[in-house]
Write an enzyme that holds these catalytic residues in place. Structure first.
Site, short mmCIF file in Angstrom:
data_model
loop_
_atom_site.label_atom_id
_atom_site.label_comp_id
_atom_site.label_asym_id
_atom_site.label_seq_id
_atom_site.Cartn_x
_atom_site.Cartn_y
_atom_site.Cartn_z
N THR A 1 7.78 -2.92 -6.50
CA THR A 1 9.06 -3.18 -7.18
C THR A 1 10.18 -3.44 -6.19
OG1 THR A 1 8.39 -1.88 -9.07
CG2 THR A 1 10.74 -2.11 -8.76
N TYR B 1 9.48 -6.88 -15.01
CA TYR B 1 9.86 -7.81 -13.94
C TYR B 1 8.62 -8.22 -13.15
CZ TYR B 1 9.46 -3.26 -11.85
OH TYR B 1 8.98 -2.02 -11.50
N SER C 1 1.29 -2.08 -6.66
CA SER C 1 0.41 -1.09 -6.04
C SER C 1 -0.63 -0.48 -6.97
CB SER C 1 1.25 0.00 -5.36
OG SER C 1 1.78 0.88 -6.32
N THR D 1 5.49 1.86 -6.10
CA THR D 1 5.56 3.32 -6.26
C THR D 1 4.36 3.91 -7.00
OG1 THR D 1 6.83 3.10 -8.30
CG2 THR D 1 8.08 3.31 -6.24
N ASP D 2 3.61 3.07 -7.73
CA ASP D 2 2.55 3.63 -8.58
C ASP D 2 1.48 4.38 -7.80
OD1 ASP D 2 3.90 2.60 -10.71
OD2 ASP D 2 2.45 1.06 -11.22
N LYS E 1 4.49 11.03 -7.74
CA LYS E 1 5.39 10.33 -8.66
C LYS E 1 5.42 11.12 -9.97
CE LYS E 1 6.46 5.77 -10.53
NZ LYS E 1 6.09 4.35 -10.67
N GLU F 1 -20.67 30.63 -11.79
CA GLU F 1 -21.71 29.61 -12.05
C GLU F 1 -21.27 28.22 -11.54
OE1 GLU F 1 -20.66 28.90 -16.81
OE2 GLU F 1 -22.68 28.57 -16.08
#
Ligand code: ASP
Length: 350
Positions: A34, A48, A81, A114-115, A187, A309
């Protein structure tokens, strides 16, 4: 509006691109996101086109960069990203290592969507072999937006990369006047500019009065004392993530096992717990040699041994790493060993 802005910054850049020998040399590797995004109107904050602008345009938008460093940009890749791959992360780490070997390079800034920024940041934190600063930066608003956050974030990132205070701190994330460490940052919000946080564990510092101020550093190993060497690798082992939820069963686990996963991260409920209906598939996967690590979907807290377990079936504990970061660490651990004790040690130390 946007065109007028570009024309102005184009003129400024002619004056500002002169090399000043007393300023630190900072390399900027641009990957898209972005921060390089554009929209037809300044009020458009969603939908965008990410990764649209070239690094030259981003640098020209912040002429003040030339007062603090000799910045040189390199368009490493252009992507949103969410489309990041293991292969791109590997070549980014190699490029950082190559650049940081150059004694004239003071630090690196990476522009990133940023993702998945937190995943790349953690990957580099484990694979860049240098004490020199590596700072990752993005933005939540496209470059064309009213109050775009990219230019100031980029300026701050270069300031941090140029600062001696950032040496040896591991890979850092510069967003919204805050400095976070790659291991703990995540994030936390789909759209606000204050999205990057290290919940509970906290940020490392602030940009205060235009200067980086550090308050603390991590106890976990990273960068210069990391044991992972990716220089000769061109791919990473497949590691998938399975989510725990009401009514969950083993279908996803079985599918990932069949697809050739070498590791599985459980995004467990609570303290890395799983549905009784999912456990047999996870135990079977572990039995077949797939390394299974329990992490938590809670967002905070340490995953510890809980049900005997699960431990007896070879399921490991993911410490405080969120599932997507546990995945990165398991991939790197698997490039070194399949020994469960060793992998658990790695999860305790990094
Ligand atoms: N989808 C974008 C990306 O990660 C979002 C952003 O950069 O904020 O590239």
């Amino acid at each position: 509006m946007f065109k007028r802005h570009l024309i102005t910054i184009g003129i400024v850049s002619i004056f500002s691109s002169c090399y000043a020998s007393d300023l630190p040399n900072i390399k900027i590797l641009a990957t898209g996101g972005t921060i390089a995004g554009t929209a037809p109107s300044e009020t458009q904050m969603t939908g965008y086109k990410a990764a649209d602008l070239a690094i030259e345009t981003l640098l020209k938008a912040v002429p003040a960069l030339n007062d603090i460093a000799n910045v040189s940009g390199e368009q490493f890749i252009k992507l949103s990203s969410q489309n990041m791959t293991d292969e791109i992360m590997l070549s980014l780490a190699k490029r950082c290592n190559e650049l940081l070997l150059d004694p004239s390079v003071k630090g690196i800034v990476i522009t990133h969507g940023t993702d998945t920024l937190e995943e790349t940041a953690y990957f580099l934190n484990l694979t860049v072999k240098s004490k020199k600063p590596v700072v990752i930066v993005g933005s939540m608003r496209p470059a064309t937006a009213l109050s775009a956050d990219g230019p100031l974030n980029l300026f701050n990132a270069v300031k941090i990369a140029a600062s001696d205070k950032a040496i040896g701190k591991g890979v850092l994330v510069a967003m919204n006047d805050e400095i976070n460490g790659a291991r703990d940052v995540t994030k936390t919000n789909t759209s606000t500019v204050s999205t990057f946080k290290a919940p509970e564990l906290g940020l490392l510092g602030y940009m205060a009065a235009g200067k980086p101020e550090f308050l603390k550093s991590t106890e976990k190993k990273h960068t210069y004392n990391s044991e992972f060497d990716i220089q000769k690798l061109d791919k990473l082992p497949r590691v998938d993530i399975v989510y725990s939820y009401v009514n969950a069963d083993g279908v996803a686990v079985d599918a990932f096992s069949k697809a050739g996963a070498k590791g599985i991260i459980l995004a467990g409920t609570g303290n890395g717990s799983m549905h009784d209906n999912a456990f047999p598939s996870l135990a079977k996967a572990s039995e077949s040699g797939i390394v299974v690590v329990r992490s938590a979907r809670t967002g905070n807290g340490m995953v510890t041994i809980s049900h005997q377990e699960w431990a007896d079936a070879g399921l490991l504990e993911g410490n405080t790493l969120n599932p997507q970061k546990a995945r990165i660490l398991l991939q790197l651990a698997l490039t070194k060993t399949k020994d469960l004790k060793e992998i658990q040690r790695i999860f305790n130390e990094y």
